[in-house]
Enzyme design. Structure first.
Site, PDB file in Angstrom:
ATOM      1  N   ASP A 141       0.846  -1.190   0.000  1.00  0.00           N
ATOM      2  CA  ASP A 141       0.000   0.000   0.000  1.00  0.00           C
ATOM      3  C   ASP A 141       0.883   1.242   0.000  1.00  0.00           C
ATOM      4  OD1 ASP A 141      -2.267  -1.562   0.145  1.00  0.00           O
ATOM      5  OD2 ASP A 141      -2.352  -1.494   2.339  1.00  0.00           O
TER       6      ASP A 141
ATOM      7  N   TYR B 118       5.410  -8.927   8.135  1.00  0.00           N
ATOM      8  CA  TYR B 118       4.975  -7.551   8.392  1.00  0.00           C
ATOM      9  C   TYR B 118       5.220  -7.174   9.848  1.00  0.00           C
ATOM     10  CZ  TYR B 118       2.123  -8.290   4.172  1.00  0.00           C
ATOM     11  OH  TYR B 118       1.696  -8.567   2.904  1.00  0.00           O
TER      12      TYR B 118
ATOM     13  N   TYR C 178      -4.667  -9.801   3.013  1.00  0.00           N
ATOM     14  CA  TYR C 178      -4.879  -8.393   3.355  1.00  0.00           C
ATOM     15  C   TYR C 178      -4.678  -8.239   4.861  1.00  0.00           C
ATOM     16  CZ  TYR C 178      -6.871  -7.725  -1.310  1.00  0.00           C
ATOM     17  OH  TYR C 178      -7.062  -7.645  -2.668  1.00  0.00           O
TER      18      TYR C 178
END
Ligand SMILES: [Zn+2]
Ligand SMILES: [Zn+2]
Length: 416
Positions: A237, A303, A375
């Site tokens: 993103d 992440y 996601y």
């Protein structure tokens, strides 16, 4: 010398019922044996036919003007020079010649075949490509490359006009993105679609710059190319940073006039221009094949997510829930935020592993490793129930994502 063989003398005699140059005559017998050029085959066939005619007390046949090609082969040197002239304008290590032949010549060749048979014949285009290629190769001191030529010189034989089709230049690397404000690729302005308007301040872009431009602009300038394209192994993103060893990409430059680019100097330039925003590493020359690979690879990713608890939590409960996340299958309906550009589907994904990095009453820093295409923001807040289970759901309190970073793309180069 080329032995035409008894069975083919009849065919040669028949072919010579119309005047042919040695090339066009020899091309009928191109596949009879290897190791000769077509004009050598043609000369031998003509000699054999004429010896036979003399035996029968007939006049030998003289070549005046070729009824198929109008003696186009007399221009081979001129075509080769025209090719060399154009190819010299760019930097390349190899090349290939293609020809555009007058359709009238091709149909005359087909009617010759219909008289004498096509089984051992070669089309005129093939011979022209090869013969011009040989001569241009000598002039240019460069190899003819059939499989992946860096440039194709297309000769229009009617006008000896040459057009170049230059293969793109591909550069592989890994990039880091340290900014939460720039997209991966150039993003045309929604209002004007790139023309420039008030909204985009005349730039034609939604964002002033992008990873693509920071990497691509210096490479484009060095290669003197036309356009650049960034093929990333997935994307993050805009507001997510790309840390760790970076994301693999292939940068494509179309119509490069230069290929011998100093990639060490490029890396230094890109990293200086991009300071604080983008950095590249491991630059090397690449290929179209690797673009396909990079686009289809679906590596797991790691992440770091900074999360705010919107309600009171029990810390032990948080630790317990995070511990239970390893190998958790989740079901994700296309997120609301991307629904306008992606099909509304349900995807089965999984959390590979998770751990708490920092924890307080207000929030936590979570490390997550997930399957490709998960996601992560939606896994945390639940997207109104479209992702199940979600961290919010498991903790029983709403969670908000404050910041997200990709810290590792686990592809074949980084896999331990
Ligand atoms: Zn001819
Ligand atoms: Zn605009």
């Amino acid at each position: 010398m080329f032995e035409i063989g008894l069975e083919n003398i009849e065919r040669a005699a028949k072919a010579l019922e119309q005047d042919l140059c040695d090339h066009c005559l020899g091309r009928v017998f191109a596949h009879v044996s290897t190791g000769f050029s077509n004009d050598e085959r043609g000369a031998a066939a003509r000699k054999a036919v004429n010896e036979m005619r003399v035996n029968y007390e007939m006049e030998p046949l003289e070549h005046v003007s070729c009824s198929v090609c109008e003696d186009i082969f007399l221009d081979l040197d001129r075509f080769a020079e025209a090719v060399a002239l154009e190819v010299r304008k760019i930097e390349c290590h190899n090349f290939l010649v293609g020809t555009r032949v007058d359709p009238v010549i091709q149909s005359r060749e087909e009617s010759l075949w219909s008289r004498v048979g096509q089984e051992t014949a070669e089309p005129i285009k093939v011979e022209l490509n090869r013969e011009i290629g040989k001569r241009a190769s000598a002039l240019l001191q460069k190899e003819v490359e059939f499989k992946a030529p860096e440039v194709v010189a297309l000769v229009d034989t009617r006008f000896a006009h040459v057009e170049l089709d230059i293969a793109p230049l591909f550069v592989y690397g890994r990039y880091n993105k340290f900014s939460r404000e720039i997209p991966q690729t150039k993003w045309p302005c929604r209002e004007c679609r790139g023309k420039g308007c008030k909204r985009c301040d005349g730039t034609g872009k939604m964002y002033q710059t992008s990873v693509q431009e920071i990497i691509g602009d210096p490479l484009l300038a060095a290669a003197e190319g036309k356009e650049h394209f960034l093929h990333g192994m997935g994307r993050e993103d805009i507001d997510a940073r790309m840390l760790g060893t970076g994301r693999p990409f292939v940068l494509e430059v179309s119509e490069p006039k230069k290929r011998d680019i100093d990639l060490v100097a490029m890396r230094e330039k890109i990293n200086a221009d991009g300071e604080g925003r983008v950095a590249v590493s491991e630059l090397r020359f690449s290929s179209r094949e690797e673009v396909r690979q990079v686009k289809t690879d679906s590596p797991e990713k790691a992440y770091i997510v900074d999360i705010r608890f919107k309600d009171k939590v029990n810390k032990d409960r948080v630790i317990e829930v995070v511990r239970s996340l390893d190998r958790t299958p989740i079901c994700q309906q296309t997120p609301v935020r991307v629904a306008h550009r992606r099909a509304d589907l349900e995807r089965a994904k999984s959390i590979i592993s998770a751990r708490v990095e920092e924890l307080s009453d207000e929030g936590m820093r979570l490390w997550l490793r997930t399957q490709s295409g998960t996601y992560v923001k939606e896994f945390v807040h639940g997207d109104g129930g479209r992702t199940r289970p979600s961290l919010s759901e498991l903790l029983g309190i709403p969670c908000e994502v404050l910041a997200l970073d990709v810290v590792e793309i686990i592809d074949k180069d980084t896999e331990a």
